[in-house]
Scaffold this motif. Sequence first.
Motif, mmCIF file in Angstrom:
data_model
loop_
_atom_site.group_PDB
_atom_site.id
_atom_site.type_symbol
_atom_site.label_atom_id
_atom_site.label_comp_id
_atom_site.label_asym_id
_atom_site.label_seq_id
_atom_site.Cartn_x
_atom_site.Cartn_y
_atom_site.Cartn_z
ATOM 1 N N ASP A 195 5.091 16.901 14.681
ATOM 2 C CA ASP A 195 5.590 17.324 15.983
ATOM 3 C C ASP A 195 7.100 17.474 15.863
ATOM 4 O O ASP A 195 7.852 16.511 16.013
ATOM 5 C CB ASP A 195 5.224 16.288 17.045
ATOM 6 C CG ASP A 195 5.652 16.698 18.449
ATOM 7 O OD1 ASP A 195 6.152 17.838 18.603
ATOM 8 O OD2 ASP A 195 5.495 15.888 19.381
ATOM 9 N N ASP A 239 3.220 12.090 14.018
ATOM 10 C CA ASP A 239 2.562 11.352 15.093
ATOM 11 C C ASP A 239 1.240 10.767 14.580
ATOM 12 O O ASP A 239 0.211 11.434 14.575
ATOM 13 C CB ASP A 239 2.308 12.296 16.268
ATOM 14 C CG ASP A 239 1.774 11.577 17.499
ATOM 15 O OD1 ASP A 239 1.415 10.392 17.382
ATOM 16 O OD2 ASP A 239 1.704 12.216 18.570
ATOM 17 N N ARG A 258 -7.684 11.922 16.452
ATOM 18 C CA ARG A 258 -8.420 13.049 15.881
ATOM 19 C C ARG A 258 -9.507 12.557 14.945
ATOM 20 O O ARG A 258 -10.666 13.003 15.002
ATOM 21 C CB ARG A 258 -7.465 13.991 15.135
ATOM 22 C CG ARG A 258 -8.184 15.198 14.520
ATOM 23 C CD ARG A 258 -7.281 16.056 13.651
ATOM 24 N NE ARG A 258 -6.843 15.355 12.459
ATOM 25 C CZ ARG A 258 -5.607 14.950 12.238
ATOM 26 N NH1 ARG A 258 -4.670 15.170 13.125
ATOM 27 N NH2 ARG A 258 -5.289 14.332 11.116
ATOM 28 N N ASP A 275 -0.336 16.847 12.411
ATOM 29 C CA ASP A 275 0.255 15.635 12.973
ATOM 30 C C ASP A 275 1.779 15.708 13.037
ATOM 31 O O ASP A 275 2.426 14.756 13.473
ATOM 32 C CB ASP A 275 -0.167 14.408 12.156
ATOM 33 C CG ASP A 275 -1.674 14.246 12.119
ATOM 34 O OD1 ASP A 275 -2.298 14.350 13.186
ATOM 35 O OD2 ASP A 275 -2.214 14.040 11.021
ATOM 36 N N ARG A 333 -1.720 10.571 17.117
ATOM 37 C CA ARG A 333 -2.500 11.806 17.183
ATOM 38 C C ARG A 333 -3.514 11.842 16.042
ATOM 39 O O ARG A 333 -4.677 12.196 16.250
ATOM 40 C CB ARG A 333 -1.566 13.012 17.099
ATOM 41 C CG ARG A 333 -2.277 14.352 17.096
ATOM 42 C CD ARG A 333 -1.309 15.482 16.784
ATOM 43 N NE ARG A 333 -0.264 15.590 17.798
ATOM 44 C CZ ARG A 333 0.750 16.446 17.711
ATOM 45 N NH1 ARG A 333 0.870 17.244 16.653
ATOM 46 N NH2 ARG A 333 1.656 16.500 18.674
ATOM 47 N N SER A 334 -3.071 11.492 14.856
ATOM 48 C CA SER A 334 -3.967 11.471 13.695
ATOM 49 C C SER A 334 -5.127 10.519 13.939
ATOM 50 O O SER A 334 -6.293 10.836 13.655
ATOM 51 C CB SER A 334 -3.182 11.043 12.447
ATOM 52 O OG SER A 334 -4.030 10.911 11.334
#
Length: 243
Positions: free
Chosen positions: A143, A148, A155, A141, A151-152
Motif C-alpha cells: 500500500d 500491510d 486474504r 499487500d 490485509r495479507s
Amino acid sequence: MFQVSAANPDQNIETIVVPVERLELAFAPRPWPFARERCDEIVAYFTALRRVNPALWNGRVLMLHEHAIRDTVFEGSYFETDFASMLAWRHWGFPDPHVKNCFAMGALRGNDGAFLLGVMAAHTANAGWIYFPAGVPDLSDVDGSRVDLARSLMRETREETGLVAAELEAERGWTTVLAGARIAQIKILRAQEPAASLRGRILAHVVREAQPELADVRVVRSPADFDRMMPPYVTAFLLHVWK
C-alpha cells in the motif's frame, strides 16, 4: 498462497516469542544478490520441481531484508522477488542469512477457546504441514510505501477457510515468533461459534473448491493435540497463549 518449507517442519529451531503492539513495515525494493548470482541454478531447480508438482506457480513475493523490535513495535523492510528464488533459498539452507521469510498467520479460535489449524493439501509447497491460515506477502499487500500484513492475513484466511473478516474479531496487537529464517506475525481471530462448528464450515468450503489449499482441519485444545507436522513457531505461539 506462497508459504515455503521443506518436507517436514524443523522442530529443532529455537523460537523467541515477543508480543508487539503494531507492525511498521516498509516496501523498499532492492536487488537480491542471491537471486541474481544463482539465477540459472534457480531456474533449473524450479523447473525440476514443477515436473513433480505442476501446481507450483512462480509468482512475485515479498521477503524481509532488515528488521528490529523497538519497544513494542516490530519494524522492517521488504523487497520483491520471485517464488522460485525464495524456494531455492529455503531448500538450499538459507544461503543469505540476512533475509527472512516474514509472514502473517490468523490464529482462528472458537468461542470455546479451541484453535483451528489447517492440514496443507498435497499439491501445495507445504504438503502435510499443519498450521494457521498463512502466506508469504505479495505485491497485493503493498500500500504505497508500506506492507500491510493485516490485509495479507485476512486474504489468506478467506481463501483457505471461506471465513470473512465480518464474522471474526481480530485481537489487538500481534505475537511475533522468531524462528530461524522465518518470522511469524500471528494475530488471534475470534469466532462466535465453537471450534467443531467452525471446522464443519471450513471443510464444507474445502469441498466446494476446485483446488483447495487444505486437506483437513485440526482442532487444538492443549499440547496433547500437538503433531510433529506443526511448525515450531505454531507450537511456540500456542504454548505462549496457554501460559
